[in-house]
Design an enzyme around this catalytic site. Structure first.
Site, PDB file in Angstrom:
ATOM      1  N   ARG A 209       0.800  -1.224   0.000  1.00 24.75           N
ATOM      2  CA  ARG A 209       0.000   0.000   0.000  1.00 24.75           C
ATOM      3  C   ARG A 209       0.838   1.282   0.000  1.00 24.75           C
ATOM      4  O   ARG A 209       0.623   2.193  -0.799  1.00 24.75           O
ATOM      5  CB  ARG A 209      -0.931   0.030   1.238  1.00 24.75           C
ATOM      6  CG  ARG A 209      -2.138  -0.843   1.135  1.00 24.75           C
ATOM      7  CD  ARG A 209      -2.512  -1.392   2.508  1.00 24.75           C
ATOM      8  NE  ARG A 209      -1.577  -2.436   2.831  1.00 24.75           N
ATOM      9  CZ  ARG A 209      -1.769  -3.719   2.522  1.00 24.75           C
ATOM     10  NH1 ARG A 209      -2.899  -4.077   1.983  1.00 24.75           N
ATOM     11  NH2 ARG A 209      -0.847  -4.623   2.780  1.00 24.75           N
ATOM     12  N   THR A 210       1.810   1.347   0.924  1.00 28.22           N
ATOM     13  CA  THR A 210       2.547   2.602   1.107  1.00 28.22           C
ATOM     14  C   THR A 210       3.391   2.918  -0.132  1.00 28.22           C
ATOM     15  O   THR A 210       3.384   4.048  -0.635  1.00 28.22           O
ATOM     16  CB  THR A 210       3.445   2.495   2.357  1.00 28.22           C
ATOM     17  OG1 THR A 210       2.645   2.014   3.436  1.00 28.22           O
ATOM     18  CG2 THR A 210       4.043   3.831   2.728  1.00 28.22           C
TER      19      THR A 210
ATOM     20  N   LYS B 127      24.711  -5.888  -1.033  1.00 24.85           N
ATOM     21  CA  LYS B 127      26.164  -6.143  -0.972  1.00 24.85           C
ATOM     22  C   LYS B 127      26.777  -5.443   0.235  1.00 24.85           C
ATOM     23  O   LYS B 127      27.992  -5.352   0.354  1.00 24.85           O
ATOM     24  CB  LYS B 127      26.838  -5.625  -2.244  1.00 24.85           C
ATOM     25  CG  LYS B 127      26.350  -6.269  -3.526  1.00 24.85           C
ATOM     26  CD  LYS B 127      27.054  -5.627  -4.721  1.00 24.85           C
ATOM     27  CE  LYS B 127      26.317  -5.876  -6.009  1.00 24.85           C
ATOM     28  NZ  LYS B 127      26.679  -4.911  -7.045  1.00 24.85           N
TER      29      LYS B 127
ATOM     30  N   ARG C   6      11.293   3.546   3.923  1.00 26.61           N
ATOM     31  CA  ARG C   6      10.804   2.522   4.862  1.00 26.61           C
ATOM     32  C   ARG C   6      11.995   1.667   5.249  1.00 26.61           C
ATOM     33  O   ARG C   6      12.769   1.247   4.381  1.00 26.61           O
ATOM     34  CB  ARG C   6       9.719   1.660   4.246  1.00 26.61           C
ATOM     35  CG  ARG C   6       9.432   0.429   5.111  1.00 26.61           C
ATOM     36  CD  ARG C   6       8.198  -0.298   4.752  1.00 26.61           C
ATOM     37  NE  ARG C   6       7.020   0.480   5.065  1.00 26.61           N
ATOM     38  CZ  ARG C   6       5.784  -0.006   5.024  1.00 26.61           C
ATOM     39  NH1 ARG C   6       5.595  -1.268   4.698  1.00 26.61           N
ATOM     40  NH2 ARG C   6       4.744   0.761   5.291  1.00 26.61           N
TER      41      ARG C   6
ATOM     42  N   HIS D 221       4.781   5.645  11.714  1.00 28.04           N
ATOM     43  CA  HIS D 221       4.320   5.558  10.319  1.00 28.04           C
ATOM     44  C   HIS D 221       3.358   6.762  10.142  1.00 28.04           C
ATOM     45  O   HIS D 221       2.145   6.599  10.100  1.00 28.04           O
ATOM     46  CB  HIS D 221       3.609   4.230  10.115  1.00 28.04           C
ATOM     47  CG  HIS D 221       3.353   3.842   8.689  1.00 28.04           C
ATOM     48  ND1 HIS D 221       3.552   4.697   7.616  1.00 28.04           N
ATOM     49  CD2 HIS D 221       2.886   2.682   8.158  1.00 28.04           C
ATOM     50  CE1 HIS D 221       3.225   4.065   6.497  1.00 28.04           C
ATOM     51  NE2 HIS D 221       2.824   2.849   6.799  1.00 28.04           N
TER      52      HIS D 221
END
Ligand code: CP
Length: 309
Positions: free
Chosen positions: A55-56, A83, A105, A135
């Site tokens: 969603r985000t 890496k 995020r 959030h």
């Protein structure tokens, strides 16, 4: 507004209301046949996702594109992060590429603050969920959805009775919602087993209860939280069956809610655990509205941070 949106604590009440009002205006505009605005033409937004999201990530991408920004999607998997590249070197790379805004995020609480505070980049940083911390745009879209459904005429959330139920301990959504809903005047009750409440929950300024069944008729909003199994290294409840029995929203509890009460969930849902399918799909559920409103609210956040007043 400040340059970054890292926490709901970054917003005054007036600034939060301005985001919601701007989102309402943008939602109206994007319902017209011409969905796009030229506001962020020539600006570059990078979606920097170190943790999975549906969603985000999609709604930030849609929001940026509707404001005519160029969008670069960057996920940890398949990049040099796998890496071992550091957050600093990633940020310097984004700066060199001319990112005006970075939506991040990250599984670590505080990652968005670190990216913003080190001045590795000149652009704005938007926290799209950091660990168990916050959030903020989820809380803003939740407040927008509550206003739209329960307080459309005034936009005022004063004295609304909101229950937030479930895995509060691991929930950045709960933290941001408590901060924002209290700022906007709502009364918040957290309902969870003692093992799924943070140690310092008494300092959050909410009611706290262990029993979901008492007072069901009094809530205007019941917000169910996802059980975050991926963040649980210990057993926090005896069994999923026992959790669903004591803390799940099921048909029996749904039938006891008052007629105007709305049911929310930030997604993704564990159907049959914290919420039954008939509750998620009932006429009280505004879960699909939450997803839809995410685009307008994220457009407002990008517009106010990058585009102007
Ligand atoms: N609510 C939420 O943050 O959903 P995603 O993890 O799918 O982005």
């Amino acid at each position: 507004m400040k340059r970054h949106l890292l926490s709901i604590a970054d917003l005054s009440k007036d600034e939060a209301l301005n985001v919601l009002d701007t989102a309402a205006e943008l939602a109206r505009i994007t319902e017209t046949p011409v969905k796009k605005l030229p506001t962020l033409r020539g600006r570059t937004i990078v979606n920097l996702f170190f943790e999975d999201s549906t969603r985000t990530r999609i709604s930030f991408e849609a929001a940026a594109k509707r404001l005519s920004a160029d969008v670069i999607n960057f996920s940890a998997r398949g990049s040099s992060l796998s890496k071992g590249e550091s957050l600093k070197d990633t940020a310097l790379t984004l700066q060199a590429m001319g990112a005006d805004g970075v939506v991040i995020r990250h599984p670590a609480s505080g990652a968005a603050h670190r990216l913003a505070s080190q001045e590795w980049m000149s652009g704005s940083v938007i926290n799209a969920g950091d660990g168990t911390h916050e959030h903020p745009t989820q809380a803003l879209l939740d407040a927008f959805t509550i206003r739209e459904n329960l307080r459309e005429s005034t936009g005022d959330l004063t004295d609304l009775n909101v229950a937030i139920v479930g895995d509060v301990l691991h929930s950045r959504v709960a933290r941001s919602n408590v901060l924002l809903l209290k700022k906007l005047g709502a009364r918040v009750t957290l309902i969870a087993p003692p093992t799924l409440l943070p140690v310092a929950v008494n300092s959050w300024g909410c009611n706290v209860k262990y029993d979901f069944d008492s007072d069901l008729k009094t809530y205007d909003v019941v917000m169910m939280l996802r059980v975050q199994r991926e963040r649980m290294e210990d057993a926090f409840f005896p069994s999923e069956r026992e959790y669903a029995r004591r803390y799940g929203l099921n048909a029996a509890r749904l039938s006891q809610l008052n007629s105007g009460c709305i049911v929310m969930h930030p997604g993704p849902m564990n159907r049959g655990l914290e919420i039954s399918a008939d509750s998620a799909d009932s006429d009280k559920s505004v879960i699909v509205d939450q997803v839809k409103n995410g685009v307008a609210v994220r457009m407002a956040a990008l517009y106010l941070l990058l585009g102007g007043e």
